[in-house]
Scaffold this motif. Sequence first.
Motif: not given
Length: 254
Positions: A48-62
């Motif tokens: 499992x790799x859990x990332x942050x909130x894309x609404x706060x940081x679009x770089x999460x999608x990258x």
Amino acid sequence: MPSSSVSSWDEPEGLAARGTLIVLAGRGEHGGVYERFGRRIGFDAYRVRALGDPTADPAVLEQAAKLLADESLPGPKVLVGSDTGALYALQLAAERTAGVDALILAGLPTGTWTAGSWEEEAAARTACPTHQGRLTGDPGFRRGAIDGTPDLPAPRLDLVHVPVLALHGKDDTISPLDRALSVYDGHAGVHTVVFHGGRHDVLNDALHRTAAATVVLFLERLRLTSDVREAPEIHDAGQTPSIRQLPLIAQELT
């Protein structure tokens, strides 16, 4: 916790990894919020790799796209989105982002919601007192972010060509069940499970063990066939139950 951080949980030592889940957090959250979920899924030998909130940081999608392309992470690779993270997971799949083998969508948002106090927000998010307490004491969690209405991608399920597991709480007031079901309705590739008594943060709700068991069943069926709807039922009373064995707490709608 910075939004760029990746929270990781791996399979137990000595076991071969059975796949990888990449989690996109919801409004106000960070990857560490999913520690309990990550540990439980990791115990069943999925990374499992859990990332942050894309609404706060679009770089999460990258970050998500890089993890999907990372050949050191075993497949199948499944995008898991909670709250607005579910919309972004749908967006990545609709854009045919390389490496997406399936989606798990929890608490898909369907409109705006406003909380009058933190206590109201916490109660709407989860019925689990442990998770309420964790969010209350978490300095990295952003209270009130659930009230925001960022410019979000439309849920284009018609463009998604991978299996989808949709999890939703029957008592979700942030995203009412009937609205969520209307989004999923008519899409044959979507496997929907409703949790009776469940609220918005399905993966961290009072029924989090049942939610995790449902996820593991979906993953095991995914490993057996590329079409979850035609996969055989898994019956093992000593392990995680079949979705069809949970009529009192979850309802399968496919």
